[in-house]
Design an enzyme around this catalytic site. Structure first.
Site, short mmCIF file in Angstrom:
data_model
loop_
_atom_site.label_atom_id
_atom_site.label_comp_id
_atom_site.label_asym_id
_atom_site.label_seq_id
_atom_site.Cartn_x
_atom_site.Cartn_y
_atom_site.Cartn_z
N ARG A 102 0.84 -1.20 0.00
CA ARG A 102 0.00 0.00 0.00
C ARG A 102 0.88 1.25 0.00
NH1 ARG A 102 -4.79 2.29 -1.28
NH2 ARG A 102 -6.04 3.05 0.47
N THR A 377 -10.07 0.37 -8.92
CA THR A 377 -9.08 -0.57 -8.46
C THR A 377 -9.12 -1.70 -9.45
OG1 THR A 377 -9.71 0.11 -6.23
CG2 THR A 377 -8.45 -1.90 -6.37
N ASN A 397 -6.64 4.36 -6.83
CA ASN A 397 -7.79 4.93 -6.11
C ASN A 397 -8.89 5.30 -7.10
OD1 ASN A 397 -9.23 5.52 -3.79
ND2 ASN A 397 -8.68 7.68 -3.86
N ASP A 419 -7.89 8.50 0.65
CA ASP A 419 -8.37 7.39 1.49
C ASP A 419 -8.10 7.62 2.97
OD1 ASP A 419 -9.63 5.88 -0.37
OD2 ASP A 419 -8.06 4.38 -0.61
N GLY A 470 -13.88 0.42 -4.74
CA GLY A 470 -13.93 1.37 -3.64
C GLY A 470 -14.63 0.78 -2.42
#
Length: 565
Positions: A102, A377, A397, A419, A470
């Protein structure tokens, strides 16, 4: 039909109604079985790249590396080298593992960086500016996955993506449409650049060549991690940041490293669920959802009946409320995973569920414990001939991320900073709210909904599954697993079946067209549920292990493709 004790007489009708729904909404299986390997991902050329690696003797992780880089070329909406993601890996022999690649907040990030002088969130600053980007993790993630589990040489895995970028590939109608739709935004945010832009609209069948991206990928092929986080590409990335008043630095890039984490593992009846831990909220939330509904006779209720929808929505309402308070980067915040997954806690959360009426979200708050103070995504699922399985969800995103390209390098910047919780209680682009656990801090990873998952039955590989979408990711994986286990669907049927979604706030049940029929909608509306139609929910890609071999499910909502041999 509500099958609570007061309405037991409707059981017979349930079977009739379920049969009708199944015939009307679930396509017949068209997925052949394969024994040597399978790849299911968002674009045909990327699926082929992964399958070719399997045919050359590569394992599931080798194929995953090839697919990740190929998607960066063929699926720019979400495939990336400028973003990040999560990997769940289950070897045929040995212990499962997860890799967190991430993105991270830059060292110069701060809690109030998206607020104005009055403390209000500045519209779009966390979405379509250079400051929206977190430090990319995808390249480092693939390097670490390959170093730990790969079999073939690194260069052989990146070369297919280099070829696709430099020689080009044929565009699908959907890709051409998506790029055309964003043309004016690309032009406004990228002065002096021409990536994905031309004077006339793109058409299905056009060849897309990406010279700068191909050269960037060639450096990654030849130099591995250093080909991205150091040298020419790093200099171009930092120059782009400086040109747009971005805040991350060469030091931020060089200090980025993916993290291996212990999987979150739980049970649903006789099935073992292996999924992603925080900073993904998906794994814990998925297990909470499954355990919230497992005592109820979902199979008897039927697919998308009023009882099934009501039960699942009430579970989702409570789980997303917990997500808003308790989930974040475990390196910065002590996530109460054990408490959230304690059977007694989950049962207590569902005690306020009433068959007769919707529970208003305004009355639901995150739970309490004794002693305790993120639509674009992409996902891919891979299984090799030995039974090694990989489930990876990766993202920029938003669709095409921040829509800002790195000049000279040809790839898109992510907008993952959105996010984070820019301000407690203020929703992000997906309508999700959060608090301190997901506040912005330097070096912190933002919370995610990505839920790459592997399911076992009696210790044997049973399913590999995941999706983009999402805030709808968690519920889409939840529904797909139930479609197979409870409603007897095969993999293709399960991923194609119509979906619905609830996330606590806003207090609405979002449904795809024809996901629930008029009779079900009327019953739920009378109980106080607000039913809101919307477009496609998720693009699930999965693999089911059957006695005859691997059967893929490629979501018809996209260009998703299953390739096997």
């Amino acid at each position: 039909m509500n099958l609570n004790p007061k309405a037991a007489f409707t059981i017979t009708a349930a079977f009739v109604f379920y049969s009708a729904l199944t015939c009307a909404q679930v396509p017949a299986n068209s997925s052949p079985a394969y024994r040597k390997g399978m790849v299911v991902c968002a674009y045909p050329d990327a699926a082929k790249a992964g399958l070719d690696i399997l045919k050359k003797g590569g394992n599931a992780v080798d194929a995953a590396v090839a697919v990740q880089f190929a998607l960066a070329v063929t699926h720019p909406q979400a495939g990336n080298i400028g973003g990040g993601g999560f990997m769940v890996y289950r070897p045929a022999k040995g212990r499962p593992n997860t890799l967190d690649f991430r993105e991270k907040a830059p060292a110069a990030a701060s809690a109030g960086m998206y607020l104005d002088a009055k403390g209000n969130v500045i519209p779009n600053k966390s979405l379509y500016t250079h400051q929206a980007s977190g430090i990319p993790g995808s390249v480092d993630g693939m390097v670490q996955a390959h170093q730990k589990y790969g079999r073939l040489k690194w260069a052989a895995l990146v070369q297919p993506a280099v070829n696709l970028a430099l020689k080009g590939f044929k565009m699908t109608k959907r890709l051409a449409t998506d790029i055309n739709r964003n043309d004016s935004v690309f032009k406004s945010l990228n002065p002096g650049k021409r990536y994905l832009m031309k004077d006339t609209p793109w058409q299905q069948g056009d060849t897309l060549i990406q010279q700068d991206l191909g050269e960037t990928l060639a450096l990654i092929r030849d130099r591995g991690r250093a080909g991205f986080y150091d040298g020419k590409v790093a200099r171009l990335l930092i120059a782009e940041m400086q040109a747009g008043k971005g805040i991350f630095t060469l030091k931020d890039l060089q200090q980025y490293h993916s993290v291996w984490r212990k999987p979150v593992v739980g049970q649903y009846k006789s099935y073992q669920i292996i999924t992603m831990p925080p900073p993904s909220s998906g794994g814990i939330a998925l297990l909470q959802l499954l355990q919230s509904v497992q005592k109820y006779p979902l199979h008897r209720y039927g697919f998308n009946s009023d009882s099934t929808v009501q039960l699942m929505v009430e579970a989702e309402r409570r789980v997303y409320a917990d997500r808003s308070k308790y989930l974040g980067d475990p390196d910065f915040y002590k996530v109460p995973a054990d408490s959230l997954l304690r059977p007694g806690y989950i049962a207590a959360r569902m005690q306020t569920f009433n068959w007769d009426a919707a529970t208003p979200s305004a009355s639901i708050r995150p739970g309490t414990f004794a002693g305790y103070e993120s639509d674009q995504t992409t996902h891919f699922s891979i299984v090799d001939g030995e039974g090694n399985a990989v489930s990876i969800t990766t993202t920029l995103n938003d669709s095409f991320g921040s829509k800002i390209f790195v000049k000279g390098a040809g790839f898109l910047l992510n907008n993952e900073m959105d996010d984070f919780s820019a301000k407690p209680g203020v929703p992000n682009m997906y309508g999700l709210v959060g608090g301190k656990a997901n506040s912005i801090q330097p070096g912190k990873r933002m919370l995610s909904c990505m839920t790459p998952t592997i399911v076992q039955k009696n210790g044997k590989l049973f399913m590999v599954v995941g999706t983009p979408g999402g805030s709808t990711i968690i519920t889409s994986v939840f529904q797909t697993i139930l479609n197979v286990i409870e409603f007897d669907m095969d993999m293709q049927q399960a991923v194609a079946a119509k979906r619905f979604h609830h996330q606590w706030l806003p207090d609405e049940v979002y449904t795809e067209a024809d996901a629930i029929n008029d009779t079900v909608k009327e019953k739920l509306t009378k109980k106080g549920y607000k039913i809101t139609p919307r477009g496609a929910i998720g693009r699930v890609d999965g693999i089911l292990i059957t006695p005859n071999g691997y059967r893929g499910g490629a979501d018809p909502r996209g260009d998703d493709t299953a390739e096997g041999w």
